[in-house]
Motif scaffolding. Sequence first.
Motif, PDB file in Angstrom:
ATOM      1  N   UNK A   3     -20.787  -9.659   5.118  1.00 36.14           N
ATOM      2  CA  UNK A   3     -19.849  -8.911   4.284  1.00 36.14           C
ATOM      3  C   UNK A   3     -20.046  -9.333   2.836  1.00 36.14           C
ATOM      4  N   UNK A   4     -20.163  -8.340   1.968  1.00 33.02           N
ATOM      5  CA  UNK A   4     -20.259  -8.583   0.539  1.00 33.02           C
ATOM      6  C   UNK A   4     -18.876  -8.366  -0.056  1.00 33.02           C
ATOM      7  N   UNK A   5     -18.385  -9.378  -0.758  1.00 38.31           N
ATOM      8  CA  UNK A   5     -17.081  -9.298  -1.406  1.00 38.31           C
ATOM      9  C   UNK A   5     -17.294  -9.013  -2.890  1.00 38.31           C
ATOM     10  N   UNK A   6     -16.837  -7.860  -3.353  1.00 38.58           N
ATOM     11  CA  UNK A   6     -16.801  -7.545  -4.785  1.00 38.58           C
ATOM     12  C   UNK A   6     -15.503  -8.151  -5.302  1.00 38.58           C
ATOM     13  N   UNK A   7     -15.607  -9.299  -5.963  1.00 39.01           N
ATOM     14  CA  UNK A   7     -14.476 -10.184  -6.204  1.00 39.01           C
ATOM     15  C   UNK A   7     -13.649  -9.845  -7.442  1.00 39.01           C
ATOM     16  N   UNK A   8     -13.300  -8.583  -7.589  1.00 39.41           N
ATOM     17  CA  UNK A   8     -12.359  -8.171  -8.620  1.00 39.41           C
ATOM     18  C   UNK A   8     -11.578  -6.972  -8.107  1.00 39.41           C
ATOM     19  N   UNK A   9     -10.389  -6.796  -8.624  1.00 41.62           N
ATOM     20  CA  UNK A   9      -9.605  -5.610  -8.274  1.00 41.62           C
ATOM     21  C   UNK A   9      -9.708  -4.545  -9.357  1.00 41.62           C
ATOM     22  N   UNK A  10     -10.641  -4.701 -10.292  1.00 37.17           N
ATOM     23  CA  UNK A  10     -10.863  -3.703 -11.341  1.00 37.17           C
ATOM     24  C   UNK A  10     -11.561  -2.487 -10.737  1.00 37.17           C
ATOM     25  N   UNK A  43      -1.386  -3.894  -2.437  1.00 37.30           N
ATOM     26  CA  UNK A  43      -0.779  -4.165  -3.746  1.00 37.30           C
ATOM     27  C   UNK A  43       0.267  -5.275  -3.675  1.00 37.30           C
ATOM     28  N   UNK A  44       0.929  -5.401  -2.552  1.00 37.80           N
ATOM     29  CA  UNK A  44       1.999  -6.400  -2.417  1.00 37.80           C
ATOM     30  C   UNK A  44       1.565  -7.608  -1.596  1.00 37.80           C
ATOM     31  N   UNK A  45       0.259  -7.913  -1.578  1.00 39.33           N
ATOM     32  CA  UNK A  45      -0.280  -8.992  -0.757  1.00 39.33           C
ATOM     33  C   UNK A  45       0.427 -10.325  -0.991  1.00 39.33           C
ATOM     34  N   UNK A  87      -8.948 -15.827  -5.298  1.00 37.33           N
ATOM     35  CA  UNK A  87      -8.193 -16.949  -4.722  1.00 37.33           C
ATOM     36  C   UNK A  87      -7.058 -16.438  -3.855  1.00 37.33           C
ATOM     37  N   UNK A  88      -6.442 -15.337  -4.244  1.00 36.61           N
ATOM     38  CA  UNK A  88      -5.389 -14.735  -3.419  1.00 36.61           C
ATOM     39  C   UNK A  88      -5.958 -14.333  -2.063  1.00 36.61           C
ATOM     40  N   UNK A  90      -8.539 -15.638  -0.476  1.00 34.44           N
ATOM     41  CA  UNK A  90      -8.790 -16.870   0.283  1.00 34.44           C
ATOM     42  C   UNK A  90      -7.477 -17.433   0.816  1.00 34.44           C
ATOM     43  N   UNK A  91      -6.453 -17.475  -0.026  1.00 29.16           N
ATOM     44  CA  UNK A  91      -5.167 -18.045   0.372  1.00 29.16           C
ATOM     45  C   UNK A  91      -4.444 -17.209   1.421  1.00 29.16           C
ATOM     46  N   UNK A  92      -4.630 -15.891   1.393  1.00 28.78           N
ATOM     47  CA  UNK A  92      -3.943 -15.020   2.351  1.00 28.78           C
ATOM     48  C   UNK A  92      -4.608 -15.046   3.727  1.00 28.78           C
ATOM     49  N   UNK A  93      -5.888 -15.382   3.775  1.00 26.90           N
ATOM     50  CA  UNK A  93      -6.601 -15.404   5.055  1.00 26.90           C
ATOM     51  C   UNK A  93      -6.178 -16.603   5.898  1.00 26.90           C
ATOM     52  N   UNK A  94      -6.314 -16.450   7.213  1.00 22.97           N
ATOM     53  CA  UNK A  94      -6.000 -17.543   8.133  1.00 22.97           C
ATOM     54  C   UNK A  94      -6.845 -18.764   7.791  1.00 22.97           C
TER      55      UNK A  94
END
Length: 173
Positions: A3-10, A43-45, A87-88, A90-94
């Motif tokens: 899995x490729x993570x595009x690490x921005x919400x822009x 949006x409310x993660x 970071x959000x 990473x922190x939200x994942x188990x």
Amino acid sequence: MITIIAATNRPNSNTLKVANYYQAQLHQRGENVNVFSLEHLPADVLNTDMFGKRSTAFQKIQDLITQTTKFIFIIPEYNGSFPGVLKVLIDACDFPGSFYDKKACLVGISSGKYGNIRGIDHFTGVCHYIHLNVLPLRIHIPNIKLELDSSGNLIQEDTIRFTHEQIDKFLRF
């Protein structure tokens, strides 16, 4: 699974363009690859998926993360580091099962001249903490606007050569 993570919400980011480039290169090598852009986080993660809570929307993301054995993180420079939204995620994942003893490849991009060197170093520290094994060859792509054509393909020969080397090493990693 990769899995490729595009690490921005822009929205419509250069980060996503580079992620799609990596996906195309991996497809050419016969790999099945997912791209996940952090613009698709709920949006409310922060309210629904932190500290042991789990929403239906995030559960799909958690399932993708759980099934992934190798990650490629395309990480733009935000204020001399990596985006907080990464970071959000990473922190939200188990924890620890989401990333523990899996493998990661890191690509830093920036509009400036250093290609997010500090942000990649900072994120490497996070990876080590969560026991996510990082490929030693980390790529830094500076001046990203000069690196991409209008279709989102990398166009500088040396960058293409370095990304191909990184991809080949990551597949053997």
